[in-house]
Design a protein around this motif. Structure first.
Motif, PDB file in Angstrom:
ATOM      1  N   UNK A   1       0.821  -1.198   0.000  1.00 12.44           N
ATOM      2  CA  UNK A   1       0.000   0.000   0.000  1.00 12.44           C
ATOM      3  C   UNK A   1       0.861   1.257   0.000  1.00 12.44           C
ATOM      4  N   UNK A   2       0.259   2.419  -0.204  1.00 11.96           N
ATOM      5  CA  UNK A   2       1.016   3.668  -0.190  1.00 11.96           C
ATOM      6  C   UNK A   2       1.743   3.860   1.147  1.00 11.96           C
ATOM      7  N   UNK A   3       3.051   4.091   1.070  1.00 12.10           N
ATOM      8  CA  UNK A   3       3.859   4.304   2.273  1.00 12.10           C
ATOM      9  C   UNK A   3       4.273   3.024   2.979  1.00 12.10           C
ATOM     10  N   UNK A   4       3.724   1.893   2.572  1.00  9.58           N
ATOM     11  CA  UNK A   4       4.049   0.620   3.224  1.00  9.58           C
ATOM     12  C   UNK A   4       5.420   0.141   2.771  1.00  9.58           C
ATOM     13  N   UNK A   5       6.115  -0.589   3.675  1.00  8.33           N
ATOM     14  CA  UNK A   5       7.449  -1.055   3.329  1.00  8.33           C
ATOM     15  C   UNK A   5       7.745  -2.421   3.944  1.00  8.33           C
ATOM     16  N   UNK A   6       8.818  -3.032   3.466  1.00  8.68           N
ATOM     17  CA  UNK A   6       9.386  -4.241   4.043  1.00  8.68           C
ATOM     18  C   UNK A   6      10.853  -3.936   4.325  1.00  8.68           C
ATOM     19  N   UNK A   7      11.304  -4.236   5.566  1.00  8.09           N
ATOM     20  CA  UNK A   7      12.697  -3.991   5.950  1.00  8.09           C
ATOM     21  C   UNK A   7      13.401  -5.314   6.169  1.00  8.09           C
ATOM     22  N   UNK A   8      14.602  -5.424   5.618  1.00  9.59           N
ATOM     23  CA  UNK A   8      15.394  -6.637   5.748  1.00  9.59           C
ATOM     24  C   UNK A   8      16.769  -6.266   6.276  1.00  9.59           C
ATOM     25  N   UNK A   9      17.207  -6.916   7.373  1.00 11.80           N
ATOM     26  CA  UNK A   9      18.571  -6.712   7.863  1.00 11.80           C
ATOM     27  C   UNK A   9      19.519  -7.266   6.815  1.00 11.80           C
ATOM     28  N   UNK A  10      20.384  -6.389   6.273  1.00  9.60           N
ATOM     29  CA  UNK A  10      21.260  -6.797   5.176  1.00  9.60           C
ATOM     30  C   UNK A  10      22.653  -7.141   5.671  1.00  9.60           C
ATOM     31  N   UNK A  11      23.156  -6.392   6.640  1.00  9.49           N
ATOM     32  CA  UNK A  11      24.489  -6.667   7.171  1.00  9.49           C
ATOM     33  C   UNK A  11      25.120  -5.420   7.746  1.00  9.49           C
ATOM     34  N   UNK A  12      26.447  -5.452   7.849  1.00 10.78           N
ATOM     35  CA  UNK A  12      27.213  -4.307   8.331  1.00 10.78           C
ATOM     36  C   UNK A  12      28.147  -3.850   7.220  1.00 10.78           C
ATOM     37  N   UNK A  13      28.667  -2.624   7.367  1.00  5.62           N
ATOM     38  CA  UNK A  13      29.456  -2.027   6.285  1.00  5.62           C
ATOM     39  C   UNK A  13      30.592  -2.936   5.817  1.00  5.62           C
ATOM     40  N   UNK A  14      31.421  -3.422   6.753  1.00  7.29           N
ATOM     41  CA  UNK A  14      32.578  -4.235   6.373  1.00  7.29           C
ATOM     42  C   UNK A  14      32.188  -5.513   5.661  1.00  7.29           C
ATOM     43  N   UNK A  15      31.178  -6.198   6.187  1.00  7.85           N
ATOM     44  CA  UNK A  15      30.723  -7.442   5.573  1.00  7.85           C
ATOM     45  C   UNK A  15      30.140  -7.228   4.190  1.00  7.85           C
ATOM     46  N   UNK A  16      29.355  -6.160   4.038  1.00  7.47           N
ATOM     47  CA  UNK A  16      28.754  -5.864   2.730  1.00  7.47           C
ATOM     48  C   UNK A  16      29.798  -5.392   1.731  1.00  7.47           C
TER      49      UNK A  16
END
Length: 197
Positions: free
Chosen positions: A97-112
């Motif tokens: 829906x408008x404004x709706x989102x899904x958040x996923x933990x991706x990692x940390x700066x060094x690992x990414x």
């Protein structure tokens, strides 16, 4: 001739107005990288509908495999990240829906940084409105721009952490207090005589 010209202009005006009104209710799905506000060193992927209409059948395509849970503050202490195999970015999202989102933990700066390198991954977001395919959006998932940025824990997160510590200490204190027992072995002699009389 003037009436015919006016009819053509009116037709063009009506079509443009209809397109403008329809575009104001169009969905627009994007994928971005953000700092987690509660956990300062964690970077998250956020799929968000920034449009004003409902997006259906949201799918994502990537220019190369996308890593999953790439943790490590520096590249040296990073762990080998696996490719993302499931979740909303791989399986898709039925509706946003408008404004709706899904958040996923991706990692940390060094690992990414170790998993991705210097070149960003390009994400293509595909979605529909009322069964009709909308114009896809392309979003670069960049890690390099987070180099040297400030990742400070918010006051709310600090307060929550301190409250957790207080709750833990209170729980320990209450468990000690519940173990205390007071036993009356005998009553004083005067009291015994008064009760017998």
């Amino acid at each position: 001739i003037a009436t015919f010209g006016l009819a053509i202009l009116t037709f063009i005006y009506v079509n443009l107005t209809r397109k403008i009104l329809n575009s104001q209710s169009d969905p627009c799905v994007i994928l971005t990288v953000i700092h987690d506000e509660e956990r300062a060193t964690i970077l998250q992927l956020v799929a968000r509908n920034i449009g004003s209409g409902l997006a259906h059948d949201v799918k994502f395509e990537f220019s190369r495999p996308i890593p999953s849970r790439a943790f490590g503050l520096t590249e040296n202490d990073s762990k080998n990240a696996q490719s993302m195999e499931n979740g909303p970015l791989i399986d898709g999202i039925p509706a946003l829906g408008p404004g709706e989102c899904r958040k996923i933990d991706w990692g940390q700066y060094g690992g990414l940084k170790a998993a991705i390198g210097d070149k960003p991954i390009i994400a293509t977001c595909k979605f529909k409105k009322n069964g009709r395919a909308m114009r896809a959006t392309q979003c670069p998932l960049d890690i390099e721009s987070f180099s040297g940025t400030v990742a400070v824990e918010t006051a709310t997160a600090k307060s929550a952490r301190q409250l957790e510590k207080i709750a833990k200490h209170l729980q320990q204190l209450s468990s000690y207090l519940s173990k205390l027992k007071v036993e009356v072995v005998s009553l004083p002699a005067e009291r015994n005589e008064k009760e017998n009389a």
